[in-house]
Design an enzyme around this catalytic site. Structure first.
Site, PDB file in Angstrom:
ATOM      1  N   ASP A   1       1.001  -1.491   0.187  1.00  0.00           N
ATOM      2  CA  ASP A   1       0.237   0.096  -0.081  1.00  0.00           C
ATOM      3  C   ASP A   1       0.797   0.951  -0.038  1.00  0.00           C
ATOM      4  O   ASP A   1       2.223   1.245   0.561  1.00  0.00           O
ATOM      5  CB  ASP A   1      -1.091  -0.074   0.854  1.00  0.00           C
ATOM      6  CG  ASP A   1      -0.262   0.627   3.027  1.00  0.00           C
ATOM      7  OD1 ASP A   1       0.686  -0.597   2.470  1.00  0.00           O
ATOM      8  OD2 ASP A   1      -0.621   1.106   3.417  1.00  0.00           O
TER       9      ASP A   1
ATOM     10  N   GLU B   1       0.396  -0.610   5.945  1.00  0.00           N
ATOM     11  CA  GLU B   1       0.620  -0.127   6.983  1.00  0.00           C
ATOM     12  C   GLU B   1       0.708   1.662   6.550  1.00  0.00           C
ATOM     13  O   GLU B   1       0.414   2.070   7.485  1.00  0.00           O
ATOM     14  CB  GLU B   1       2.313  -0.568   6.131  1.00  0.00           C
ATOM     15  CG  GLU B   1       3.440  -0.410   7.575  1.00  0.00           C
ATOM     16  CD  GLU B   1       3.992   1.107   7.429  1.00  0.00           C
ATOM     17  OE1 GLU B   1       4.231   2.019   8.242  1.00  0.00           O
ATOM     18  OE2 GLU B   1       3.468   2.376   6.196  1.00  0.00           O
TER      19      GLU B   1
END
Length: 451
Positions: free
Chosen positions: A92, A156
């Protein structure tokens, strides 16, 4: 770099690595599904899973985590009785911010001035490619001498803790002798660095309400309590005159022991404008690695364009507090909340919501894994010795893994050196750093297996 088979293999694989990174960067995998389609993150997760399967990983799985994101897991069995290494990265990315400010499109990997530009190129899709390169180089030169687990996280950057909570419920999944977190970076390009300290983080959302609705500033301004003005006062209370963080009850004066960051180098790395002072006091290393730091990440209030002459009834902000090792993030969060409440003026209604939290991390640099990595870095970076540095950012998973597997050694390396400008516009990765760190990781795996 002196000629050796592993380095030669990595060099030969760089064109393939660039093509793969371009494919991965093309996914707009921001784990904020109110802004970006979840299908983009799912596409990136499936790309990672397919890449692991192509490298003969077994038990490859894309699984849902409690925050609504997906993580990717795979296992590559090594020789009988071999040690097990967990390799971590996240797929991500941060939002691109102002896409018009990018020199080239953020989700198109573009080569310019010897670097590869694109959102996630360094943080942290590049580390997915780094892990693949290291394993491919070993497979081409005698095989992978350890068992390898790979975990690629999907949220994250949001700090919402999906993988942490999943790991706590499935403690055997990520168990390993040593864990390599590929989400840090060298102190500067060409200087091999292991990150040994991470600040933790707490995120709070504060909303202040003063009126049932907005009022005409001419008719009511001067007596009607302005929620936006109240919020500004609260946020200003979080900093001293020199800009240092002042949360009531939170110790601000700890010092960093280790590699020093000069003010001149920091101004260059941070691209501070001429004449603008740095904030806080003490050394730069103290300020960014060893002390708490508050940042206002966003404010909900009327934009200048289209603003009306109104006293604001409500205002909201998202506040981040970075927490140094030695301070409990949960306690720091309570102190921050109490500070915000106690500094809210005029009896205004204040509501505070916890958005995310992660504990700080401090590594044990005396472990055999650090020596194995230092030896590998010396080969990958001829003439250089691996340095230890702190990192002002947070990787909450580190403390989760340290708690679940207290016997495991944890190392942090990666591609996010200062020129990478992670989280900013025009993020980029140095292909030379990708090459050298891939070599270092491959040699580390070999060194660690033989130790």
């Amino acid at each position: 770099m002196p000629s050796n088979p592993v380095a030669e293999t990595v060099a030969s694989l760089l064109p393939r690595a660039k093509a793969e990174l371009a494919e991965l960067v093309a996914f707009k995998s921001v784990a904020d599904f109110a802004q970006f389609p979840k299908s983009e993150s799912e596409g990136a997760a499936n790309w990672v899973a397919d890449a692991l399967r192509a490298e003969d990983f077994v038990d490859v799985a894309v699984f849902d985590t409690p925050d609504g994101s997906q993580s990717v897991y795979g296992y590559l069995p090594g020789p009988e009785s071999a040690k097990t290494i967990l390799l971590y990265a996240h797929y991500d990315v941060q939002p691109p911010l102002d896409e018009a400010a990018w020199t080239t499109p953020p989700f198109e990997l573009t080569e310019r001035d010897g670097r590869w530009y694109g959102r996630g190129a360094a943080d942290c899709k590049g580390s997915v490619i780094m892990h693949l390169l290291a394993l491919r180089a070993l497979k081409a030169n005698g095989g992978v001498p350890v068992n390898v687990k790979v975990i690629a996280e999907g949220s994250e950057e949001q700090g919402t803790g999906g993988l942490e909570r999943y790991a706590e419920k499935h403690p055997r999944l990520l168990e390993a002798d040593t864990i390599v977190i590929g989400d840090a970076g060298n102190f500067r390009v060409g200087l091999p660095t292991a990150t040994t300290s991470l600040r933790g983080m707490t995120l709070l959302r504060i909303q202040i309400d003063t009126l049932q609705g907005n009022l005409h500033s001419g008719q009511f301004g001067g007596a009607a309590p302005d929620a936006l003005a109240a919020l500004i006062r609260v946020l200003d209370s979080l900093r001293a005159a020199d800009g240092s963080t002042t949360v009531d009850g939170l110790a601000p004066e700890t010092e960093w022991e280790g590699l020093e960051y000069t003010e001149e180098q920091f101004r260059e790395d941070a691209k501070v404008l001429d004449g603008v002072e740095l904030i806080g006091h003490g050394s730069v290393s103290d300020r960014i690695w060893a002390r708490p730091a508050v940042t206002v990440l966003g404010i909900d209030c009327p934009p200048v364009v289209g603003a009306t002459p109104s006293v604001q009834a409500s205002a909201r902000a998202l506040v981040s507090l970075r927490v140094p090792p030695g301070t409990d993030a949960a306690e720091a969060s309570k102190l921050l909340q109490t500070h915000l409440e106690s500094h809210t003026p005029w009896g205004a209604n204040v509501r505070i919501e916890s958005v995310g939290q992660g504990q700080p991390f401090l590594a044990d640099t005396t472990s055999p894994a650090y020596q194995a990595m230092a030896d590998a870095m010396t080969v990958a970076y001829p003439g250089e010795t691996m340095q230890y540095a702190g990192h002002g950012g947070s990787i909450p998973l580190c403390n989760t893994l340290a708690g679940l597997y207290p016997q495991a050694e944890i190392l942090l390396i990666g591609l996010s050196e200062p020129q990478a400008q992670i989280h900013a516009v025009n993020e980029s990765v140095s292909p030379q750093e990708l090459e050298r760190l891939s070599v270092a990781e491959a040699l580390f795996l070999r060194n660690y297996a033989a130790g």
